[in-house]
Design a protein around this motif. Structure first.
Motif, PDB file in Angstrom:
ATOM      1  N   UNK A  52       0.828  -1.192   0.000  1.00  0.00           N
ATOM      2  CA  UNK A  52       0.000   0.000   0.000  1.00  0.00           C
ATOM      3  C   UNK A  52       0.872   1.256   0.000  1.00  0.00           C
ATOM      4  N   UNK A  53       0.221   2.405  -0.083  1.00  0.00           N
ATOM      5  CA  UNK A  53       0.967   3.653  -0.034  1.00  0.00           C
ATOM      6  C   UNK A  53       1.662   3.815   1.317  1.00  0.00           C
ATOM      7  N   UNK A  54       1.091   3.236   2.346  1.00  0.00           N
ATOM      8  CA  UNK A  54       1.713   3.282   3.665  1.00  0.00           C
ATOM      9  C   UNK A  54       2.730   2.184   3.885  1.00  0.00           C
ATOM     10  N   UNK A  55       3.027   1.453   2.792  1.00  0.00           N
ATOM     11  CA  UNK A  55       4.018   0.378   2.804  1.00  0.00           C
ATOM     12  C   UNK A  55       3.606  -0.824   3.635  1.00  0.00           C
ATOM     13  N   UNK A  56       2.306  -1.020   3.807  1.00  0.00           N
ATOM     14  CA  UNK A  56       1.837  -2.278   4.374  1.00  0.00           C
ATOM     15  C   UNK A  56       1.920  -3.331   3.274  1.00  0.00           C
ATOM     16  N   UNK A  57       2.549  -4.450   3.586  1.00  0.00           N
ATOM     17  CA  UNK A  57       2.785  -5.471   2.565  1.00  0.00           C
ATOM     18  C   UNK A  57       2.052  -6.760   2.894  1.00  0.00           C
ATOM     19  N   UNK A  58       1.839  -7.530   1.850  1.00  0.00           N
ATOM     20  CA  UNK A  58       1.230  -8.835   2.012  1.00  0.00           C
ATOM     21  C   UNK A  58       1.736  -9.731   0.894  1.00  0.00           C
ATOM     22  N   UNK A  59       2.060 -10.958   1.241  1.00  0.00           N
ATOM     23  CA  UNK A  59       2.517 -11.929   0.242  1.00  0.00           C
ATOM     24  C   UNK A  59       1.597 -13.133   0.268  1.00  0.00           C
ATOM     25  N   UNK A  60       1.405 -13.735  -0.896  1.00  0.00           N
ATOM     26  CA  UNK A  60       0.577 -14.934  -0.990  1.00  0.00           C
ATOM     27  C   UNK A  60       1.216 -16.064  -0.196  1.00  0.00           C
ATOM     28  N   UNK A  61       0.370 -16.992   0.233  1.00  0.00           N
ATOM     29  CA  UNK A  61       0.877 -18.124   1.015  1.00  0.00           C
ATOM     30  C   UNK A  61       1.956 -18.897   0.250  1.00  0.00           C
ATOM     31  N   UNK A  62       1.824 -18.963  -1.067  1.00  0.00           N
ATOM     32  CA  UNK A  62       2.770 -19.734  -1.878  1.00  0.00           C
ATOM     33  C   UNK A  62       4.186 -19.171  -1.836  1.00  0.00           C
ATOM     34  N   UNK A  63       4.328 -17.893  -1.489  1.00  0.00           N
ATOM     35  CA  UNK A  63       5.654 -17.272  -1.454  1.00  0.00           C
ATOM     36  C   UNK A  63       5.975 -16.666  -0.097  1.00  0.00           C
ATOM     37  N   UNK A  64       5.074 -16.841   0.859  1.00  0.00           N
ATOM     38  CA  UNK A  64       5.284 -16.231   2.177  1.00  0.00           C
ATOM     39  C   UNK A  64       6.564 -16.783   2.804  1.00  0.00           C
ATOM     40  N   UNK A  65       7.326 -15.875   3.378  1.00  0.00           N
ATOM     41  CA  UNK A  65       8.617 -16.258   3.949  1.00  0.00           C
ATOM     42  C   UNK A  65       9.753 -16.169   2.940  1.00  0.00           C
ATOM     43  N   UNK A  66       9.412 -16.072   1.664  1.00  0.00           N
ATOM     44  CA  UNK A  66      10.421 -15.952   0.594  1.00  0.00           C
ATOM     45  C   UNK A  66      10.269 -14.667  -0.190  1.00  0.00           C
ATOM     46  N   UNK A  67       9.267 -13.893   0.129  1.00  0.00           N
ATOM     47  CA  UNK A  67       8.843 -12.755  -0.684  1.00  0.00           C
ATOM     48  C   UNK A  67       9.120 -11.440   0.020  1.00  0.00           C
ATOM     49  N   UNK A  68       9.639 -10.478  -0.739  1.00  0.00           N
ATOM     50  CA  UNK A  68       9.797  -9.115  -0.250  1.00  0.00           C
ATOM     51  C   UNK A  68       9.310  -8.167  -1.326  1.00  0.00           C
ATOM     52  N   UNK A  69       8.328  -7.362  -0.995  1.00  0.00           N
ATOM     53  CA  UNK A  69       7.840  -6.350  -1.919  1.00  0.00           C
ATOM     54  C   UNK A  69       8.126  -4.985  -1.317  1.00  0.00           C
ATOM     55  N   UNK A  70       8.583  -4.071  -2.135  1.00  0.00           N
ATOM     56  CA  UNK A  70       8.917  -2.732  -1.661  1.00  0.00           C
ATOM     57  C   UNK A  70       8.601  -1.729  -2.763  1.00  0.00           C
ATOM     58  N   UNK A  71       8.617  -0.469  -2.412  1.00  0.00           N
ATOM     59  CA  UNK A  71       8.331   0.570  -3.406  1.00  0.00           C
ATOM     60  C   UNK A  71       9.170   1.802  -3.124  1.00  0.00           C
ATOM     61  N   UNK A  72       9.457   2.532  -4.186  1.00  0.00           N
ATOM     62  CA  UNK A  72      10.142   3.810  -4.100  1.00  0.00           C
ATOM     63  C   UNK A  72       9.208   4.832  -4.714  1.00  0.00           C
ATOM     64  N   UNK A  73       8.520   5.574  -3.887  1.00  0.00           N
ATOM     65  CA  UNK A  73       7.518   6.505  -4.393  1.00  0.00           C
ATOM     66  C   UNK A  73       8.141   7.626  -5.223  1.00  0.00           C
ATOM     67  N   UNK A  74       9.350   8.003  -4.893  1.00  0.00           N
ATOM     68  CA  UNK A  74      10.016   9.065  -5.656  1.00  0.00           C
ATOM     69  C   UNK A  74      10.290   8.626  -7.087  1.00  0.00           C
ATOM     70  N   UNK A  75      10.432   7.327  -7.288  1.00  0.00           N
ATOM     71  CA  UNK A  75      10.720   6.786  -8.620  1.00  0.00           C
ATOM     72  C   UNK A  75       9.509   6.113  -9.238  1.00  0.00           C
ATOM     73  N   UNK A  76       8.370   6.136  -8.539  1.00  0.00           N
ATOM     74  CA  UNK A  76       7.158   5.467  -9.047  1.00  0.00           C
ATOM     75  C   UNK A  76       7.459   4.018  -9.414  1.00  0.00           C
ATOM     76  N   UNK A  77       8.179   3.352  -8.551  1.00  0.00           N
ATOM     77  CA  UNK A  77       8.654   2.003  -8.844  1.00  0.00           C
ATOM     78  C   UNK A  77       8.319   1.053  -7.696  1.00  0.00           C
ATOM     79  N   UNK A  78       7.936  -0.152  -8.074  1.00  0.00           N
ATOM     80  CA  UNK A  78       7.698  -1.216  -7.108  1.00  0.00           C
ATOM     81  C   UNK A  78       8.638  -2.368  -7.435  1.00  0.00           C
TER      82      UNK A  78
END
Length: 121
Positions: A52-78
């Motif tokens: 989310x915009x507040x950087x709350x993250x969630x990963x699917x069960x299939x990748x949980x524990x192996x997944x990292x999602x992040x974003x750089x709002x200044x670069x409009x990049x995820x």
């Protein structure tokens, strides 16, 4: 309109890691929740991870524990990183963003073209 372009796919060995990037361009006023989906051959597209915009993250069960999602709002990049890759992580990975192209625009769902990830044994 908002365009999303993914990069970072390719052939990766099982047990390795992948890092995907997705950058928004065009008329980008605001990007809300961003995420990654994937579609394996012969299967439906499935959600992998969201942030989310507040950087709350969630990963699917299939990748949980192996997944990292992040974003750089200044670069409009995820970004998406998946570690300890398995054969079943193979698929086309799509970037998604809920966004507005102007202050008067409603929030719309935008998709990238997808990037192929193949995990070899």
């Amino acid at each position: 309109q908002v365009q999303l372009v993914e990069s970072g796919g390719g052939l990766v060995q099982a047990g390795g890691s992948l890092r995907l990037s997705c950058t928004a361009s065009g008329r980008v006023f605001r990007l809300n929740t961003m995420g990654w989906y994937r579609q394996a051959p012969g299967k439906q597209r499935e959600l992998v991870a969201t942030i989310t915009t507040g950087r709350t993250t969630d990963c699917a069960d299939s990748v949980k524990g192996r997944c990292t999602i992040s974003r750089d709002n200044a670069k409009d990049t995820v970004y998406l990183q998946i570690d300890s890759l398995k054969r079943e992580d193979t698929g086309i990975y799509y970037c998604n963003a809920e966004g507005q192209s102007s202050v008067w625009d409603i929030s719309r769902s935008y998709w990238g073209q997808g990037t192929q990830v193949t995990v070899s044994p």
